[in-house]
Design an enzyme around this catalytic site. Structure first.
Site, PDB file in Angstrom:
ATOM      1  N   ILE A  43       0.847  -1.200   0.000  1.00  0.00           N
ATOM      2  CA  ILE A  43       0.000   0.000   0.000  1.00  0.00           C
ATOM      3  C   ILE A  43       0.883   1.251   0.000  1.00  0.00           C
ATOM      4  O   ILE A  43       0.585   2.246  -0.678  1.00  0.00           O
ATOM      5  CB  ILE A  43      -0.958  -0.023   1.215  1.00  0.00           C
ATOM      6  CG1 ILE A  43      -1.901  -1.236   1.096  1.00  0.00           C
ATOM      7  CG2 ILE A  43      -1.760   1.272   1.316  1.00  0.00           C
ATOM      8  CD1 ILE A  43      -2.727  -1.533   2.337  1.00  0.00           C
ATOM      9  N   VAL A  92      10.485   0.126  13.078  1.00  0.00           N
ATOM     10  CA  VAL A  92       9.577   0.930  13.912  1.00  0.00           C
ATOM     11  C   VAL A  92       9.661   0.569  15.396  1.00  0.00           C
ATOM     12  O   VAL A  92       9.086   1.266  16.227  1.00  0.00           O
ATOM     13  CB  VAL A  92       8.094   0.827  13.457  1.00  0.00           C
ATOM     14  CG1 VAL A  92       7.859   1.575  12.170  1.00  0.00           C
ATOM     15  CG2 VAL A  92       7.625  -0.607  13.382  1.00  0.00           C
ATOM     16  N   LEU A 151       1.869   2.583   8.415  1.00  0.00           N
ATOM     17  CA  LEU A 151       1.500   1.343   7.710  1.00  0.00           C
ATOM     18  C   LEU A 151       2.316   0.141   8.190  1.00  0.00           C
ATOM     19  O   LEU A 151       1.886  -0.999   8.013  1.00  0.00           O
ATOM     20  CB  LEU A 151       1.748   1.475   6.197  1.00  0.00           C
ATOM     21  CG  LEU A 151       1.048   2.582   5.410  1.00  0.00           C
ATOM     22  CD1 LEU A 151       1.409   2.469   3.926  1.00  0.00           C
ATOM     23  CD2 LEU A 151      -0.464   2.492   5.552  1.00  0.00           C
ATOM     24  N   ALA A 207       3.690  -2.975   9.641  1.00  0.00           N
ATOM     25  CA  ALA A 207       3.025  -3.966  10.495  1.00  0.00           C
ATOM     26  C   ALA A 207       3.346  -5.368   9.992  1.00  0.00           C
ATOM     27  O   ALA A 207       3.730  -5.559   8.837  1.00  0.00           O
ATOM     28  CB  ALA A 207       1.509  -3.759  10.469  1.00  0.00           C
ATOM     29  N   THR A 217       1.309  -8.673   9.117  1.00  0.00           N
ATOM     30  CA  THR A 217      -0.082  -8.652   8.622  1.00  0.00           C
ATOM     31  C   THR A 217      -0.756 -10.020   8.423  1.00  0.00           C
ATOM     32  O   THR A 217      -1.853 -10.065   7.887  1.00  0.00           O
ATOM     33  CB  THR A 217      -0.142  -7.892   7.274  1.00  0.00           C
ATOM     34  OG1 THR A 217       0.629  -8.639   6.327  1.00  0.00           O
ATOM     35  CG2 THR A 217       0.410  -6.485   7.362  1.00  0.00           C
ATOM     36  N   TYR A 246      -3.542 -10.828  15.327  1.00  0.00           N
ATOM     37  CA  TYR A 246      -3.334  -9.699  14.405  1.00  0.00           C
ATOM     38  C   TYR A 246      -4.403  -8.635  14.641  1.00  0.00           C
ATOM     39  O   TYR A 246      -4.100  -7.443  14.794  1.00  0.00           O
ATOM     40  CB  TYR A 246      -3.377 -10.193  12.952  1.00  0.00           C
ATOM     41  CG  TYR A 246      -3.510  -9.081  11.934  1.00  0.00           C
ATOM     42  CD1 TYR A 246      -2.466  -8.191  11.699  1.00  0.00           C
ATOM     43  CD2 TYR A 246      -4.693  -8.913  11.205  1.00  0.00           C
ATOM     44  CE1 TYR A 246      -2.599  -7.161  10.777  1.00  0.00           C
ATOM     45  CE2 TYR A 246      -4.830  -7.896  10.279  1.00  0.00           C
ATOM     46  CZ  TYR A 246      -3.779  -7.014  10.065  1.00  0.00           C
ATOM     47  OH  TYR A 246      -3.916  -5.997   9.150  1.00  0.00           O
TER      48      TYR A 246
END
Ligand SMILES: NC(=O)c1ccc[n+]([C@@H]2O[C@H](COP(=O)([O-])OP(=O)(O)OC[C@H]3O[C@@H](n4cnc5c(N)ncnc54)[C@H](O)[C@@H]3O)[C@@H](O)[C@H]2O)c1
Length: 377
Positions: free
Chosen positions: A14, A59, A78, A80, A82, A188
């Site tokens: 994304i 992060v 964003l 993560a 997933t 999640y």
């Protein structure tokens, strides 16, 4: 007004599309990404588009975020882990990246002087668990209800369909709204809900604008073909290219709301450009349910394959049966509604897949990991 945007996880699926649209709209973009091997492959090289800064970092590492935040006014978060199924046994990793990573970001914003004024979070429809349903036995005109997650025992008995939590009757899916019941069914999903709450509370207390966007199933050009833990269309496209069968879980009638990545990136950009000081909460989907059997069949057709998907009656603990988005909040906040149909979006996806090397099929490996932990039957 042009923004200085940091996109965490910006080298991902994304993020790549958002970067392109944000640059085209005249914003400055910096990416922070650790090029996770599960997504990008081992020793991945990443060349950011021209004019885009790239910070290789994690992060969960304070110094990496601090370095990436210099001069930034808008953070799109964003980054993560997933994979729904994988999250059920890599709990520490999912917690660390998704929850602790968000905590580090917010801790820096609380304790350091930065120029950040707006945070946009990529959350997920998984926070709802099962979507909204209506029961016509409770109320002839249809009473909204929110069934609990299906239990492993129900799935083992091939009892796929959720029942009315009040009267036990069969129920019909309907569009899920942002104020509907939240009931995460996977680790999640629990980490995404934790991200939401932390950002809502921290941004409010720090006087920052924020938007929480609950994405449905995002698909399209550039999605990871390597990651066997998420992305059903990637997994199926690889199997079709290798001439392998297309196994569909449950009875194939489970549905998802497939939304093309360009629509999602466009929606995110709206919240970057119009910060919501009191916070915004919006679903981002196409707003229509499609069964997995239907999407698998369409994909095979578009890829020119004779393969017919077949139902296996296998299942994964933590999967939901149905969920599709009510888009009224998104439209009210932005005037935007995703418009790329599944046929058009899948066509674009298939054309892109053809340009990519054929990856190894990893579905059996991912399923074996779940089976070994009694998370798949
Ligand atoms: N794709 C979907 O269908 C979907 C649906 C709902 C929500 N979302 C959310 O959207 C966001 C982006 O998803 P995506 O599909 O682009 O995923 P993706 O896996 O393609 O991208 C995630 C990026 O984050 C990076 N990353 C992972 N761990 C990191 C870390 N510790 N530090 C820095 N970077 C890290 C990865 O290298 C990757 O580039 C995620 O937060 C995800 O939960 C996606």
């Amino acid at each position: 007004m042009s923004k200085n945007i940091l996109i965490t996880g910006g080298a991902g699926f994304i993020g790549t599309h958002l970067t392109r649209l944000a640059k085209a709209a005249g914003h400055s973009v910096r990416l922070l990404d650790n090029l996770s091997p599960q997504i990008h492959g081992e020793n991945a090289a990443f060349a950011p588009p021209e004019g885009v800064e790239f910070v290789l970092g994690d992060v969960t590492v304070r110094a990496d975020i601090e370095r990436a935040l210099a001069g930034i006014d808008t953070v799109v978060h964003l980054a993560a882990e997933t994979g729904t199924g994988q999250s059920m046994y890599e709990i520490d990793r999912y917690y660390r990246v998704n929850v602790q990573g968000t905590a580090v970001l917010l801790d820096i914003l609380a304790n350091t002087k930065t120029e950040v004024r707006n945070i946009v979070l990529a959350s997920s429809r998984s926070v709802y668990g099962e979507g909204a349903y209506v029961c016509h036995d409770c109320e002839p005109s249809g009473q909204r209800c929110f069934p609990n997650s299906r239990l492993p025992a129900d799935l083992a008995a091939h009892d796929w369909t959720p029942k009315c939590p009040r009267c036990g009757a069969g129920i019909a899916e309907t569009a899920t709204r942002e104020d509907d019941k939240l009931s995460p069914a996977s680790i999640y999903a629990a980490t995404k809900l934790a991200q939401e709450e932390m950002i809502r509370i921290a941004a409010t207390s720090q006087g920052l604008a924020y938007a929480i966007l609950r994405f449905q199933n995002v698909y399209g050009e550039g999605q990871s073909l390597q990651n066997p833990y998420t992305g059903i269309l990637s997994i199926f496209s690889t199997r079709l290219r290798l001439g392998l069968s297309l196994p569909v879980f449950e009875d194939g009638e489970e549905t998802r709301d497939f939304v093309h990545v360009e629509d999602v990136a466009n929606a995110v950009l709206r919240f970057v450009e119009k910060p919501a000081l009191s916070g915004a909460l919006a679903n981002v989907g196409y707003g229509e349910p499609t069964s997995i059997m239907e999407v698998a069949t369409l994909l095979a057709q578009l890829m020119g394959s004779e393969t017919k998907p077949h139902v296996t009656a296998q299942y994964r603990v933590g999967d939901i049966r149905h969920n599709f988005a009510d888009l009224a909040a998104l439209e009210a906040a932005t005037g935007f509604r995703p418009a790329i149909s599944l046929e058009e979006g899948l066509g674009r996806f298939c054309a892109w897949v053809e340009t990519q090397p054929i990856p190894q099929d990893m579905l059996d490996k991912a399923n074996a990991e779940l089976k070994a932990r009694n998370l798949m039957g």
